[in-house]
Design a protein around this motif. Structure first.
Motif, PDB file in Angstrom:
ATOM      1  N   ASN A   1      -3.954 -13.088  -4.595  1.00  0.00           N
ATOM      2  CA  ASN A   1      -2.403 -13.849  -4.307  1.00  0.00           C
ATOM      3  C   ASN A   1      -2.043 -13.895  -2.903  1.00  0.00           C
ATOM      4  N   THR A   2      -1.743 -15.121  -2.914  1.00  0.00           N
ATOM      5  CA  THR A   2      -1.157 -15.246  -1.322  1.00  0.00           C
ATOM      6  C   THR A   2       0.351 -15.416  -1.205  1.00  0.00           C
ATOM      7  N   SER A   3       0.993 -15.216  -2.267  1.00  0.00           N
ATOM      8  CA  SER A   3       2.361 -15.315  -2.405  1.00  0.00           C
ATOM      9  C   SER A   3       2.941 -13.716  -1.879  1.00  0.00           C
ATOM     10  N   VAL A   4       2.192 -12.682  -2.043  1.00  0.00           N
ATOM     11  CA  VAL A   4       2.678 -11.519  -1.603  1.00  0.00           C
ATOM     12  C   VAL A   4       2.824 -11.470   0.034  1.00  0.00           C
ATOM     13  N   ILE A   5       2.014 -11.996   0.631  1.00  0.00           N
ATOM     14  CA  ILE A   5       2.003 -12.203   2.088  1.00  0.00           C
ATOM     15  C   ILE A   5       2.812 -13.251   2.819  1.00  0.00           C
ATOM     16  N   GLU A   6       2.407 -14.408   2.342  1.00  0.00           N
ATOM     17  CA  GLU A   6       2.972 -15.635   2.616  1.00  0.00           C
ATOM     18  C   GLU A   6       4.157 -16.363   2.178  1.00  0.00           C
ATOM     19  N   GLY A   7       4.731 -15.560   1.028  1.00  0.00           N
ATOM     20  CA  GLY A   7       5.746 -15.982   0.240  1.00  0.00           C
ATOM     21  C   GLY A   7       5.589 -17.171  -0.713  1.00  0.00           C
TER      22      GLY A   7
ATOM     23  N   PRO B   1      -4.947  -6.667  -5.547  1.00  0.00           N
ATOM     24  CA  PRO B   1      -5.064  -5.169  -5.939  1.00  0.00           C
ATOM     25  C   PRO B   1      -6.265  -4.456  -6.031  1.00  0.00           C
ATOM     26  N   VAL B   2      -6.241  -3.040  -5.768  1.00  0.00           N
ATOM     27  CA  VAL B   2      -7.421  -2.400  -6.039  1.00  0.00           C
ATOM     28  C   VAL B   2      -8.141  -2.797  -7.165  1.00  0.00           C
ATOM     29  N   ASN B   3      -7.565  -2.681  -8.212  1.00  0.00           N
ATOM     30  CA  ASN B   3      -7.834  -2.630  -9.774  1.00  0.00           C
ATOM     31  C   ASN B   3      -7.862  -4.014 -10.305  1.00  0.00           C
ATOM     32  N   GLY B   4      -7.455  -4.985  -9.395  1.00  0.00           N
ATOM     33  CA  GLY B   4      -6.916  -6.445 -10.083  1.00  0.00           C
ATOM     34  C   GLY B   4      -8.151  -7.092  -9.648  1.00  0.00           C
ATOM     35  N   ILE B   5      -8.153  -8.280 -10.604  1.00  0.00           N
ATOM     36  CA  ILE B   5      -9.392  -9.342 -10.503  1.00  0.00           C
ATOM     37  C   ILE B   5      -8.738 -10.636  -9.630  1.00  0.00           C
TER      38      ILE B   5
END
Length: 95
Positions: free
Chosen positions: A51-57, A44-48
């Protein structure tokens, strides 16, 4: 993109760019011929954290089935003997 091809660094040089004309993200880097491990991450733009699960599940509940063959070769034999066989399924505890 993070992995061997980016020296596992998550910085601006490993960031994918969006091409509005094509409606797609791209990443370009000159590499030597070979095999490279990598992941596509979402950060995320403001996140530190990324995460791979957003794209790869998330494949935590994926069913896998393994076939196990056990062979034995007696001294002097010209071939291996199949002495055991087992099918293991990840959903039913190996039964």
């Amino acid at each position: 993109i993070v992995g061997q091809l980016t020296n596992w660094d998550l910085d601006e040089s490993s960031k994918m760019q969006y091409d509005a004309r094509k409606g797609a993200y791209f990443f370009q880097k000159y590499l030597k011929q070979g095999y490279y491990n990598y992941h596509v991450l979402f950060k995320p733009v403001n996140g530190i954290e990324s995460n791979t699960s957003v794209i790869e599940g998330n494949h935590m509940e994926t069913e896998n089935e393994y076939s196990i063959y056990i062979y034995y070769k007696r001294p002097g034999d010209l071939y291996d003997h199949l002495v055991g066989f087992l099918v293991v399924n990840s959903r039913n505890g190996g039964n």
